[in-house]
Design a protein around this motif. Structure first.
Motif, short mmCIF file in Angstrom:
data_model
loop_
_atom_site.label_atom_id
_atom_site.label_comp_id
_atom_site.label_asym_id
_atom_site.label_seq_id
_atom_site.Cartn_x
_atom_site.Cartn_y
_atom_site.Cartn_z
N ARG A 85 -33.59 65.77 -22.23
CA ARG A 85 -33.38 66.34 -23.60
C ARG A 85 -33.19 65.13 -24.85
N THR A 86 -32.65 64.11 -24.39
CA THR A 86 -32.50 63.01 -25.23
C THR A 86 -33.85 62.34 -25.48
N ARG A 89 -35.60 64.97 -27.84
CA ARG A 89 -35.19 64.92 -29.12
C ARG A 89 -35.44 63.57 -29.71
N THR A 90 -35.53 62.63 -29.35
CA THR A 90 -36.13 61.41 -29.91
C THR A 90 -37.56 61.44 -30.16
N LEU A 92 -39.06 64.30 -30.99
CA LEU A 92 -39.37 64.98 -32.18
C LEU A 92 -38.84 64.46 -33.29
N ARG A 93 -37.90 63.54 -33.37
CA ARG A 93 -37.61 62.83 -34.54
C ARG A 93 -38.50 61.86 -35.02
N TRP A 252 -32.76 79.57 -33.16
CA TRP A 252 -33.46 78.33 -33.31
C TRP A 252 -34.89 78.66 -33.80
N TYR A 405 -35.22 66.99 -38.75
CA TYR A 405 -36.34 66.88 -37.78
C TYR A 405 -36.57 68.24 -37.03
N GLY A 407 -37.28 71.01 -34.63
CA GLY A 407 -36.68 71.30 -33.37
C GLY A 407 -35.13 71.00 -33.28
N ARG A 408 -34.43 70.67 -34.39
CA ARG A 408 -33.16 70.23 -34.49
C ARG A 408 -32.32 71.62 -33.89
N LEU A 411 -32.47 71.94 -30.11
CA LEU A 411 -31.87 70.79 -29.40
C LEU A 411 -30.47 70.49 -29.65
N GLU A 412 -30.06 70.57 -30.99
CA GLU A 412 -28.80 70.18 -31.35
C GLU A 412 -27.61 71.58 -31.10
#
Length: 414
Positions: A85-86, A89-90, A92-93, A252, A405, A407-408, A411-412
């Motif tokens: 997940r981390t 997330r990174t 996609l950012r 989402w 970003y 997908g936020r 993922l959040e």
């Protein structure tokens, strides 16, 4: 060889001195505001800057582009769900930052390969989607939308699984091949630590300024106008067909869309053996004008109940437009956004050519699946094509503002 920093690149290019510019010297990319072409000219249309930020990813409704690359990635194994997940997330950012920068026609802030220096935005769009398999790997199986259920196997499918599906999908399109590949390579480099590339395909369209008019319908390799019945971007019908509404679930995906990918090989040698009238009967339209065989112009509504003097239907029962029509598919509608491909010849000497077919819709089960089930069984055109690869992806909602970003919400929200 270590990558040269952007500062060093510019220092090197300046070393030629005031007397001139050396061959191959690096120049900054021009922004759309720097072009001296008059508004509406072929160059300004082809080199326009499309806005990255908004409720929807801009690559879905963008004007027809000359080049398109579709790439799928799978996550590398061996990590915990939390680590994955981390990393996603990174990723996609970073992909968001690369997309926003390159779509604006600006060089990347670091490790830019200089491939597109001196060029404008080129109508570049970068569109990102996720597969159901990604959500499963991230421990988010409960967040998989019903609309992301696997496509059924259709009659006549010859699908190569290695060239289908994937955890992540990346669609990069532009009117300049170098501009597109510059963005694609940057995103591939960034993804290399987290993913492996599953497959990649590319195709071509028609750049602005080449078509008869800015709103003209594209042609495919069969010589047919392709997309006459599409809903028009900017209309309520388009939004209702393509985008998940503000009340849609899961939340989402609100503002996103679902993309069906099919690599459809055209049996061009067999098709070319037909005369023009035979081809028109297969499609149900005049090949040159695009008008339905029932009469009128390209955009005249087909009259499926109109007969000729001998009592035969003017638009035959097995014609493509009849079988694909919303009228005969419970109202099912999709937005077609195809690119053509031509990759030489196969081992048997036949052309390896056809469509990189992309269909966007609010729900594939109520769009593409309904239509394709009918086409596979009743469309005369199916005799002249083969579906050889497939994929279904949830194309993420857009970034409303800078700092957001892609997908936020997914993922959040976990």
């Amino acid at each position: 060889m270590a990558e040269i920093s952007r500062r060093k690149l510019f220092a090197y290019s300046g070393a030629v001195g005031a007397g001139g510019v050396a061959a191959g010297a690096v120049l900054p990319r021009a922004s759309s505001a720097q072009t001296s072409e008059p508004a509406g000219s072929a160059t300004s249309i082809a080199n326009q800057r499309l806005p990255f930020y908004g409720a929807h990813q801009p690559g879905i409704a963008a004007p027809v582009q000359a080049q398109g690359w579709l790439t799928a990635f799978d996550l590398k194994p061996g990590s915990t769900v939390a680590q994955l997940r981390t990393r996603v997330r990174t990723l996609l950012r970073d992909w968001t930052s690369i997309a926003a920068t390159t779509m604006a026609g600006r060089p990347l802030p670091s490790a830019d390969d200089a491939m597109a220096y001196g060029r404008g935005p080129g109508a570049l769009t970068v569109t990102v989607g996720v597969g159901a398999s990604l959500l499963t790997k991230l421990g988010l199986g409960h967040q998989i939308p019903a609309a992301l259920a696997p496509l059924p196997i259709f009659l006549g499918d010859e699908i190569d699984s290695a060239s289908s599906d994937g955890d992540l999908a990346l669609l990069v399109a532009a009117n300049d091949g170098l501009v597109a590949v510059h963005a694609l390579r940057a995103m591939q480099r960034r993804a290399a630590a987290t993913t492996t590339q599953r497959w990649q395909t590319n195709g071509f369209g028609e750049a602005g300024g080449v078509m008869p008019s800015p709103t003209a319908t594209s042609r495919n390799l069969m010589g047919q106008l392709d997309g006459t019945g599409n809903p028009k971007p900017g209309t309520a019908a388009f939004d209702q067909t393509v985008y998940v509404p503000s009340t849609g679930m899961p939340d989402w995906m609100r503002g996103g869309s679902y993309m069906v990918y099919r690599r459809i090989r055209m049996l061009l040698n067999t098709w070319d053996a037909l005369d023009r009238r035979q081809q028109e009967v297969v499609i149900g339209r005049d090949k040159v004008t695009g008008a339905p065989l029932s009469g009128g112009t390209e955009f005249t509504a087909p009259d499926y109940e109109k007969f000729d003097s001998s009592g035969q239907l003017l638009i035959p029962p097995g014609s493509h437009i009849r079988q694909a029509s919303a009228e005969f598919n419970s109202g099912a509608t999709i937005y077609r956004r195809p690119f053509s491909y031509y990759n030489g010849v196969r081992g048997d000497g036949s052309p390896d050519a056809g469509l990189m077919f992309l269909a966007f819709q609010q729900n594939p089960a109520k769009g593409f699946t309904i239509i394709q089930q009918r086409l596979a069984g009743a469309d005369t055109l199916s005799t002249f094509i083969r579906h050889e690869a497939s994929g279904l992806f949830a194309m993420l909602p857009g970034c409303a503002k800078e700092g957001d970003y892609l997908g936020r919400a997914l993922l959040e929200g976990v």
